[in-house]
Scaffold this motif. Structure first.
Motif, PDB file in Angstrom:
ATOM      1  N   THR A  56       0.889  -1.058  -0.010  1.00 53.98           N
ATOM      2  CA  THR A  56       0.111  -0.057  -0.238  1.00 53.98           C
ATOM      3  C   THR A  56       0.947   1.202   0.038  1.00 53.98           C
ATOM      4  N   THR A  61     -10.407   3.953   5.512  1.00 51.70           N
ATOM      5  CA  THR A  61     -10.281   4.214   4.176  1.00 51.70           C
ATOM      6  C   THR A  61     -11.045   5.047   3.444  1.00 51.70           C
ATOM      7  N   PHE A  91     -10.026   4.712  -0.433  1.00 50.43           N
ATOM      8  CA  PHE A  91      -9.028   3.498  -0.651  1.00 50.43           C
ATOM      9  C   PHE A  91      -9.568   2.128  -0.518  1.00 50.43           C
ATOM     10  N   SER A 151      -2.922   5.380   6.172  1.00 52.89           N
ATOM     11  CA  SER A 151      -3.192   4.235   6.688  1.00 52.89           C
ATOM     12  C   SER A 151      -4.639   4.489   7.321  1.00 52.89           C
ATOM     13  N   ARG A 162      -8.220  -1.353  -1.106  1.00 49.21           N
ATOM     14  CA  ARG A 162      -7.021  -2.343  -1.348  1.00 49.21           C
ATOM     15  C   ARG A 162      -7.193  -3.382  -2.455  1.00 49.21           C
ATOM     16  N   SER A 165      -6.945  -1.890  -5.741  1.00 53.86           N
ATOM     17  CA  SER A 165      -5.955  -1.017  -5.880  1.00 53.86           C
ATOM     18  C   SER A 165      -6.162   0.424  -6.452  1.00 53.86           C
TER      19      SER A 165
END
Lengths: 113, 114
Positions: B30, B55, B67, B52, B69, B72
Protein backbone atom coordinates in the motif's frame (compact mmCIF):
# COMPACT_ATOMS: atom_id res chain seq x y z
CA UNK A 1 3.26 32.07 6.49
CA UNK A 2 4.68 32.09 2.97
CA UNK A 3 4.22 28.97 0.96
CA UNK A 4 6.62 27.64 -1.65
CA UNK A 5 7.84 30.45 -3.88
CA UNK A 6 9.46 30.08 -7.27
CA UNK A 7 11.19 32.55 -9.57
CA UNK A 8 10.97 33.60 -12.25
CA UNK A 9 7.37 33.00 -13.24
CA UNK A 10 8.10 32.81 -16.95
CA UNK A 11 11.29 32.42 -18.92
CA UNK A 12 12.14 32.30 -22.60
CA UNK A 13 15.44 30.81 -23.76
CA UNK A 14 16.91 29.57 -27.02
CA UNK A 15 18.33 26.16 -27.77
CA UNK A 16 21.77 25.55 -26.34
CA UNK A 17 21.45 28.13 -23.59
CA UNK A 18 21.57 27.46 -19.89
CA UNK A 19 18.88 28.34 -17.33
CA UNK A 20 18.63 28.58 -13.55
CA UNK A 21 15.34 28.34 -11.69
CA UNK A 22 14.95 29.17 -8.02
CA UNK A 23 12.80 27.89 -5.19
CA UNK A 24 12.24 28.90 -1.58
CA UNK A 25 10.56 26.21 0.51
CA UNK A 26 7.66 26.61 2.86
CA UNK A 27 8.67 27.79 6.32
CA UNK A 28 9.81 24.86 8.45
CA UNK A 29 10.54 22.60 5.49
CA UNK A 30 14.02 21.29 4.77
CA UNK A 31 13.50 19.12 1.69
CA UNK A 32 13.04 20.37 -1.86
CA UNK A 33 11.94 18.33 -4.86
CA UNK A 34 11.80 19.42 -8.50
CA UNK A 35 9.35 18.22 -11.11
CA UNK A 36 8.92 18.81 -14.83
CA UNK A 37 5.39 19.04 -16.18
CA UNK A 38 5.11 18.96 -19.95
CA UNK A 39 1.93 20.23 -21.54
CA UNK A 40 -0.94 17.82 -20.97
CA UNK A 41 1.10 15.53 -18.73
CA UNK A 42 1.47 14.86 -15.05
CA UNK A 43 4.55 16.12 -13.24
CA UNK A 44 7.67 13.98 -13.58
CA UNK A 45 10.17 13.78 -10.72
CA UNK A 46 13.59 15.27 -11.49
CA UNK A 47 15.41 15.09 -8.14
CA UNK A 48 15.16 15.79 -4.43
CA UNK A 49 17.53 17.68 -2.14
CA UNK A 50 17.94 17.22 1.59
CA UNK A 51 20.75 18.54 3.79
CA UNK A 52 22.30 20.14 0.71
CA UNK A 53 22.71 16.81 -1.05
CA UNK A 54 20.83 15.13 -3.87
CA UNK A 55 18.93 12.34 -2.12
CA UNK A 56 17.13 10.80 -5.07
CA UNK A 57 17.03 11.34 -8.82
CA UNK A 58 14.51 10.56 -11.50
CA UNK A 59 15.16 9.60 -15.09
CA UNK A 60 16.61 12.87 -16.31
CA UNK A 61 19.96 13.46 -18.05
CA UNK A 62 22.96 15.06 -16.40
CA UNK A 63 22.09 18.34 -18.13
CA UNK A 64 19.71 18.75 -15.21
CA UNK A 65 21.51 19.61 -12.00
CA UNK A 66 20.61 21.24 -8.76
CA UNK A 67 21.79 22.73 -5.55
CA UNK A 68 20.43 23.32 -2.09
CA UNK A 69 21.67 26.14 0.09
CA UNK A 70 22.06 26.19 3.90
CA UNK A 71 18.78 28.12 4.19
CA UNK A 72 17.08 25.18 2.36
CA UNK A 73 16.35 27.16 -0.80
CA UNK A 74 17.22 25.43 -4.03
CA UNK A 75 18.18 25.99 -7.64
CA UNK A 76 17.53 23.89 -10.70
CA UNK A 77 20.01 24.29 -13.55
CA UNK A 78 19.49 23.02 -17.06
CA UNK A 79 22.37 23.15 -19.55
CA UNK A 80 22.34 22.89 -23.34
CA UNK A 81 18.61 23.51 -23.55
CA UNK A 82 16.56 21.50 -26.01
CA UNK A 83 13.15 22.33 -27.44
CA UNK A 84 11.79 19.40 -25.44
CA UNK A 85 12.79 21.08 -22.19
CA UNK A 86 9.89 23.49 -22.63
CA UNK A 87 7.63 22.79 -19.67
CA UNK A 88 6.31 23.99 -16.34
CA UNK A 89 8.92 23.35 -13.66
CA UNK A 90 7.46 22.79 -10.23
CA UNK A 91 9.22 22.93 -6.92
CA UNK A 92 7.82 21.13 -3.90
CA UNK A 93 8.91 21.32 -0.31
CA UNK A 94 8.41 18.94 2.56
CA UNK A 95 9.79 18.08 5.94
CA UNK A 96 12.56 15.52 6.02
CA UNK A 97 10.91 13.87 8.97
CA UNK A 98 7.78 11.78 8.86
CA UNK A 99 5.35 11.20 6.05
CA UNK A 100 6.10 12.69 2.69
CA UNK A 101 3.50 15.41 2.10
CA UNK A 102 4.83 17.74 -0.56
CA UNK A 103 3.59 21.28 -1.03
CA UNK A 104 3.99 22.83 -4.45
CA UNK A 105 4.84 26.26 -5.74
CA UNK A 106 3.13 27.87 -8.72
CA UNK A 107 5.96 26.87 -11.03
CA UNK A 108 8.21 28.44 -13.62
CA UNK A 109 7.04 28.25 -17.22
CA UNK A 110 10.11 27.70 -19.44
CA UNK A 111 9.84 28.14 -23.18
CA UNK A 112 12.77 27.07 -25.35
CA UNK A 113 12.77 28.50 -28.87
CA UNK B 1 6.56 -1.32 -12.29
CA UNK B 2 5.22 1.19 -9.83
CA UNK B 3 2.68 3.43 -11.51
CA UNK B 4 -0.45 5.51 -11.11
CA UNK B 5 -3.20 5.37 -13.71
CA UNK B 6 -6.04 7.78 -14.29
CA UNK B 7 -8.17 6.23 -17.02
CA UNK B 8 -10.29 9.30 -17.74
CA UNK B 9 -8.48 12.09 -19.57
CA UNK B 10 -11.48 14.41 -19.64
CA UNK B 11 -14.79 14.43 -17.75
CA UNK B 12 -17.74 16.78 -18.14
CA UNK B 13 -20.39 17.11 -15.43
CA UNK B 14 -23.27 19.45 -14.83
CA UNK B 15 -23.11 21.86 -11.93
CA UNK B 16 -24.76 20.27 -8.91
CA UNK B 17 -24.18 16.73 -10.15
CA UNK B 18 -22.02 14.22 -8.33
CA UNK B 19 -18.47 13.49 -9.39
CA UNK B 20 -16.16 10.49 -9.24
CA UNK B 21 -12.63 10.53 -10.63
CA UNK B 22 -10.90 7.20 -10.92
CA UNK B 23 -7.38 6.31 -9.89
CA UNK B 24 -5.55 2.99 -9.80
CA UNK B 25 -2.04 2.18 -8.72
CA UNK B 26 0.33 -0.66 -9.41
CA UNK B 27 2.46 -1.71 -6.43
CA UNK B 28 2.99 -4.76 -4.24
CA UNK B 29 2.13 -2.97 -1.02
CA UNK B 30 0.00 0.00 0.00
CA UNK B 31 1.53 3.30 -1.04
CA UNK B 32 0.88 6.71 0.37
CA UNK B 33 -1.86 8.19 -1.84
CA UNK B 34 -2.74 11.76 -2.71
CA UNK B 35 -5.08 13.83 -4.82
CA UNK B 36 -3.94 17.20 -6.07
CA UNK B 37 -5.83 19.86 -8.04
CA UNK B 38 -4.30 22.25 -10.55
CA UNK B 39 -6.11 25.30 -11.88
CA UNK B 40 -4.90 26.84 -15.16
CA UNK B 41 -1.51 28.47 -14.76
CA UNK B 42 -1.28 27.39 -11.14
CA UNK B 43 0.72 24.95 -9.10
CA UNK B 44 -0.68 21.88 -7.39
CA UNK B 45 -2.89 22.09 -4.33
CA UNK B 46 -3.24 19.08 -2.05
CA UNK B 47 -6.88 18.00 -1.71
CA UNK B 48 -6.43 14.98 0.54
CA UNK B 49 -4.12 12.12 1.45
CA UNK B 50 -4.23 8.52 2.64
CA UNK B 51 -1.48 6.91 4.66
CA UNK B 52 -3.27 4.24 6.70
CA UNK B 53 -6.35 3.65 8.84
CA UNK B 54 -9.85 4.70 7.82
CA UNK B 55 -10.20 4.02 4.11
CA UNK B 56 -12.57 6.95 3.56
CA UNK B 57 -10.69 10.21 3.82
CA UNK B 58 -12.06 13.70 3.83
CA UNK B 59 -10.32 16.60 2.16
CA UNK B 60 -10.74 20.24 1.45
CA UNK B 61 -13.43 21.83 -0.73
CA UNK B 62 -15.91 19.05 0.06
CA UNK B 63 -13.92 16.26 -1.61
CA UNK B 64 -13.49 12.76 -0.26
CA UNK B 65 -11.68 9.66 -1.48
CA UNK B 66 -11.99 5.99 -0.74
CA UNK B 67 -9.07 3.57 -0.68
CA UNK B 68 -9.91 0.04 -1.82
CA UNK B 69 -7.01 -2.35 -1.39
CA UNK B 70 -8.72 -5.17 -3.30
CA UNK B 71 -9.06 -2.94 -6.36
CA UNK B 72 -5.81 -0.98 -5.93
CA UNK B 73 -7.93 2.12 -6.28
CA UNK B 74 -8.22 5.52 -4.68
CA UNK B 75 -11.18 7.27 -6.31
CA UNK B 76 -12.03 10.89 -5.65
CA UNK B 77 -15.66 11.92 -5.09
CA UNK B 78 -17.75 15.00 -4.53
CA UNK B 79 -21.52 14.88 -4.02
CA UNK B 80 -22.30 18.21 -5.72
CA UNK B 81 -19.93 19.90 -8.13
CA UNK B 82 -19.56 23.69 -8.31
CA UNK B 83 -18.42 25.62 -11.38
CA UNK B 84 -15.27 26.59 -9.49
CA UNK B 85 -14.25 22.91 -9.34
CA UNK B 86 -13.32 23.01 -13.04
CA UNK B 87 -9.60 22.18 -13.06
CA UNK B 88 -7.22 19.31 -13.64
CA UNK B 89 -7.00 16.64 -10.98
CA UNK B 90 -3.96 14.48 -10.35
CA UNK B 91 -3.80 11.28 -8.40
CA UNK B 92 -0.35 10.61 -6.97
CA UNK B 93 1.51 8.10 -4.84
CA UNK B 94 4.67 7.67 -2.86
CA UNK B 95 5.60 4.04 -3.17
CA UNK B 96 8.28 3.50 -0.58
CA UNK B 97 7.12 5.96 2.01
CA UNK B 98 9.48 8.31 3.77
CA UNK B 99 11.48 10.56 1.54
CA UNK B 100 10.72 9.09 -1.82
CA UNK B 101 9.57 10.81 -4.99
CA UNK B 102 5.91 11.35 -5.78
CA UNK B 103 4.63 9.54 -8.86
CA UNK B 104 1.73 11.23 -10.62
CA UNK B 105 -0.98 10.01 -12.92
CA UNK B 106 -1.55 11.78 -16.22
CA UNK B 107 -4.43 13.81 -14.83
CA UNK B 108 -8.17 14.17 -15.43
CA UNK B 109 -9.44 17.46 -16.73
CA UNK B 110 -12.84 18.34 -15.26
CA UNK B 111 -15.25 20.55 -17.15
CA UNK B 112 -18.36 21.82 -15.35
CA UNK B 113 -21.33 22.93 -17.43
CA UNK B 114 -24.28 25.02 -16.23
Amino acid sequence: DAGVTQSPTHLIKTRGQQVTLRCSPKSGHDTVSWYQQALGQGPQFIFQYYEEEERQRGNFPDRFSGHQFPNYSSELNVNALLLGDSALYLCASSSGQGANIQYFGAGTRLSVL
Amino acid sequence: AQSVTQPDIHITVSEGASLELRCNYSYGATPYLFWYVQSPGQGLQLLLKYFSGDTLVQGIKGFEAEFKRSQSSFNLRKPSVHWSDAAEYFCAATFSGGYQKVTFGTGTKLQVIP
